[in-house]
Structures are given as structure tokens and as C-alpha cells.
Scaffold this active site. Structure first.
Site, PDB file in Angstrom:
ATOM      1  N   LYS A 142      -2.269   6.372  -4.153  1.00  0.00           N
ATOM      2  CA  LYS A 142      -3.363   7.427  -3.726  1.00  0.00           C
ATOM      3  C   LYS A 142      -3.138   8.651  -4.233  1.00  0.00           C
ATOM      4  CE  LYS A 142      -3.700   4.829   0.449  1.00  0.00           C
ATOM      5  NZ  LYS A 142      -2.503   4.702   0.966  1.00  0.00           N
TER       6      LYS A 142
ATOM      7  N   ASP B 202       0.692  -1.343  -0.090  1.00  0.00           N
ATOM      8  CA  ASP B 202      -0.178  -0.003  -0.031  1.00  0.00           C
ATOM      9  C   ASP B 202       0.877   1.139  -0.085  1.00  0.00           C
ATOM     10  OD1 ASP B 202      -3.037   1.129   0.487  1.00  0.00           O
ATOM     11  OD2 ASP B 202      -1.819   2.325   2.042  1.00  0.00           O
TER      12      ASP B 202
ATOM     13  N   HIS C 178      -7.303   9.949  -1.871  1.00  0.00           N
ATOM     14  CA  HIS C 178      -6.554   9.661  -0.548  1.00  0.00           C
ATOM     15  C   HIS C 178      -7.586  10.480   0.494  1.00  0.00           C
ATOM     16  CE1 HIS C 178      -2.315   9.550   1.342  1.00  0.00           C
ATOM     17  NE2 HIS C 178      -3.566   9.302   2.332  1.00  0.00           N
TER      18      HIS C 178
ATOM     19  N   TYR D 282       3.318   9.969   0.676  1.00  0.00           N
ATOM     20  CA  TYR D 282       4.376   9.229   1.600  1.00  0.00           C
ATOM     21  C   TYR D 282       5.906   9.701   1.226  1.00  0.00           C
ATOM     22  CZ  TYR D 282       0.147   6.656   2.797  1.00  0.00           C
ATOM     23  OH  TYR D 282      -1.270   6.023   3.189  1.00  0.00           O
TER      24      TYR D 282
END
Ligand code: A2P
Length: 306
Positions: A66, A32, A99, A37
Site C-alpha cells: 500500500k 498483505d 492506503h 507497517y
């Protein structure tokens, strides 16, 4: 989609390459990811090396990413997914999620003030969804879904979608069980993935509250763990899988990576599932107050619809 996947939020550059390689060698087939990130390029290098070494093929892996909140507008989605694909060194994603149900002005990673946050009417999610559908048409992702959406917000998309959302990824653990949301999603053919299943204690301080209970230290969870000669994390993950959700624990530690994947073999009794059901306190670790700061069009009530 394999029920237990590897979470990569908070996996630092410099750590996540080794974590992904160790995880896939351990048997993980689901990773994931997300643009926000900040580590997709390093994950991409690990995937490329795993494919080149013959450890797994692309088809054997399930890769989720996302769309970030500043890329919801017309003309922004395709460049966003193409950046993610280029970083991950992939030709397609298995799953691409919106997201958050909150839109930011283009070019904003995180809002400096509420002024950076667009009102829902300025960027209707049903229109963003239409742009997500185009990404499936173009073969850039095989499945699409949402993250951090309430039942009401999922329902708004389901009503108008040409391609139905197949996933809602939300915070979920014994302190935040959200059974009504799970039921609503199930009735509408939307799978649920549980994020922060271990309580995400490695969150940055600005995302922490003062009086947080520590999930991994919960006495009921620890007692059940002891009865199975298992770790508390394994009980939390087995609970998620047995409830019919998928779950994405984050770890960069090889021993814990193995422990978390092995939780798929642990079966909890009905009585144990019931004891865990009794722990619910609707406690969010990811409160969402970053989206409700002064000047924002959102409140926590309108963000979560509760
Ligand atoms: P680490 O990466 O050093 O293993 P969440 O998935 O809820 O975001 O939680 C991630 C946090 O839980 C990280 O601090 C991670 O540390 C830690 N963690 C991951 N797996 C385990 C485990 N099996 N037991 C205890 N802590 C764990």
C-alpha cells in the site's frame, strides 16, 4: 487472489520473518503488506529465502502492498513503490492500494496535528488514481485498488478511471458488516478484502476505545464454533469467505497461522450465517480519528461518508 491471506500489520520486526516463512510453508500464498507497517524489508528477506529454498516461486505468491498517504503527489508514487519493491525484494507487486483516501504533507508518517493533512481539493483522489494507473503501465504492479474508501469515494474513482480499481480493502467483521458497501463494490466489479477480521486486539493503545466489545469472545460466535469443533477465529474467517470477501488475519504464532488458513475448509449453515448477520452494530475498531484531529479538513462524517 487466494481468499485467505496473511496480515502483517503489527507483526513486529524480529517476528515477521519467521511468521512469513511458517505461513508459506503452511500453505499461505497471499501476503498483505504496507510501507507504513515498517516491516517490508524483513518480509522481503523471508520471501527471498523461500524462493531460494524452492518452497514457492514468485508466480505462486500474491503480494499486496500500500502507498502511504504522504506520497500521493506528482512524482512521489514511483519512488514509493520502488522503495517497497526493493524492501520486499520483488520486481513487481500483484496489487498496490492507496492506503487511505487522506493525503498528508510529504515526509509525514503520521500527522502531528491536523495541519499535516491536506484538504481533498488540494490532492484530488481521481488525480492520485491517474498516477496509480501509470504504475500498472510501467509494470511495477499488476493490479491497483484502494483501502478505507467509502462507496462514494470508490464511485468517484470508478467514474473517471482508465484502469478500474479492482479492490477496496476495509475493516470488516461481524460487528462492522458494511453490506451496502460490499453490494456497491460487487456491482462495480471491485473485490473487497476484510481487514481486522479478528478485531485486532493487539492494536496500539492510541487506536483503542474504552468500551470495546471483544469479537473473539462473542457468545454467538463461540456457540457456532463449538458446534463445528472449531475455534472462534475460524468462524469469523469462514463467515468472511462465505460472504465473498477475502480476508487477511494477522498472526505470528504457527498454531494460529495454521488454524486461520484451515478456516477455508469450514462451511457455515444458512442459519449460522443469519445469526452472524444479526450481530452487526456498525462498530469500527479503526475509528479513523487520527485523520480528524483539530485543524484537519476532515470529520468522521466526511471521512467515511456516513
Ligand atoms: P498472534 O499474532 O499472537 O497470533 P486481526 O487479524 O484482526 O488484526 O487480529 C490479530 C490479533 O488476533 C493478534 O493479536 C493475533 O495474535 C490474534 N490472533 C490471530 N489468530 C488468532 C486465532 N486463531 N485465535 C485467537 N487469536 C488470534
Amino acid at each position: 487472489m487466494p481468499a485467505i491471506g496473511l496480515g502483517t500489520w503489527k507483526s513486529a520486526p524480529g517476528e515477521v520473518y519467521d511468521a512469513v516463512k511458517a505461513a508459506v510453508k503452511e500453505g499461505y500464498r497471499h501476503i498483505d503488506c504496507a510501507f507504513l507497517y515498517g516491516n517490508e524489508a524483513e518480509i522481503g528477506r523471508a520471501l527471498q529465502d523461500l524462493f531460494a529454498e524452492g518452497t514457492v516461486t514468485r508466480e505462486q505468491m500474491w503480494i499486496t502492498s500500500k502507498l502511504w498517504n504522504d506520497s500521493h503527489g506528482e512524482g512521489h508514487l514511483q519512488p514509493a513503490i520502488e522503495k517497497t519493491l526493493s524492501d520486499l525484494k520483488l520486481d513487481w507487486l500483484d496489487l498496490y492500494l492507496i492506503h487511505w483516501p487522506v493525503s498528508l504533507k510529504a515526509g509525514t508518517a503520521l500527522p502531528d496535528s491536523g495541519e499535516d493533512i491536506l484538504a481533498p481539493g488540494e490532492m484530488p483522489m481521481t488525480e492520485v488514481w491517474g498516477r496509480m494507473e501509470n504504475l500498472v503501465d510501467k509494470g511495477l504492479t499488476r493490479h491497483i485498488g484502494v483501502s478505507n474508501f467509502s462507496a462514494k469515494k470508490v464511485g468517484d474513482i470508478v467514474k473517471t478511471a482508465r484502469i478500474k480499481p479492482e479492490m477496496n480493502q476495509v475493516e470488516m467483521h461481524p460487528y462492522l458488516q458494511q453490506q451496502a458497501l460490499v453490494n456497491f463494490c460487487r456491482e462495480n466489479g471491485v473485490h473487497v478484502t476484510a481487514y481486522s477480521p479478528l478485531g485486532s486486539m493487539d492494536r496500539p493503545d492510541f487506536l483503542k476505545q474504552e468500551d470495546e466489545p471483544i469479537l473473539l469472545e462473542d457468545p454467538v460466535i463461540r456457540e457456532i464454533a463449538q458446534a463445528h469443533d472449531a475455534g472462534p477465529a475460524q468462524v469469523l474467517l469462514a463467515w468472511a469467505v462465505q460472504r465473498g470477501t477475502s480476508v487477511i488475519p494477522k498472526s505470528v504464532n504457527p498454531r494460529r497461522l495454521a488454524e486461520n488458513l484451515a478456516a477455508g475448509q469450514l462451511t457455515l449453515s444458512d442459519a449460522e450465517m443469519q445469526s452472524i448477520a444479526g450481530l452487526d452494530r456498525h462498530r469500527r475498531y479503526i475509528v479513523g480519528d487520527i485523520w480528524t484531529q483539530q485543524g484537519s479538513p476532515y470529520t468522521l462524517a466526511t471521512l467515511w461518508d456516513e
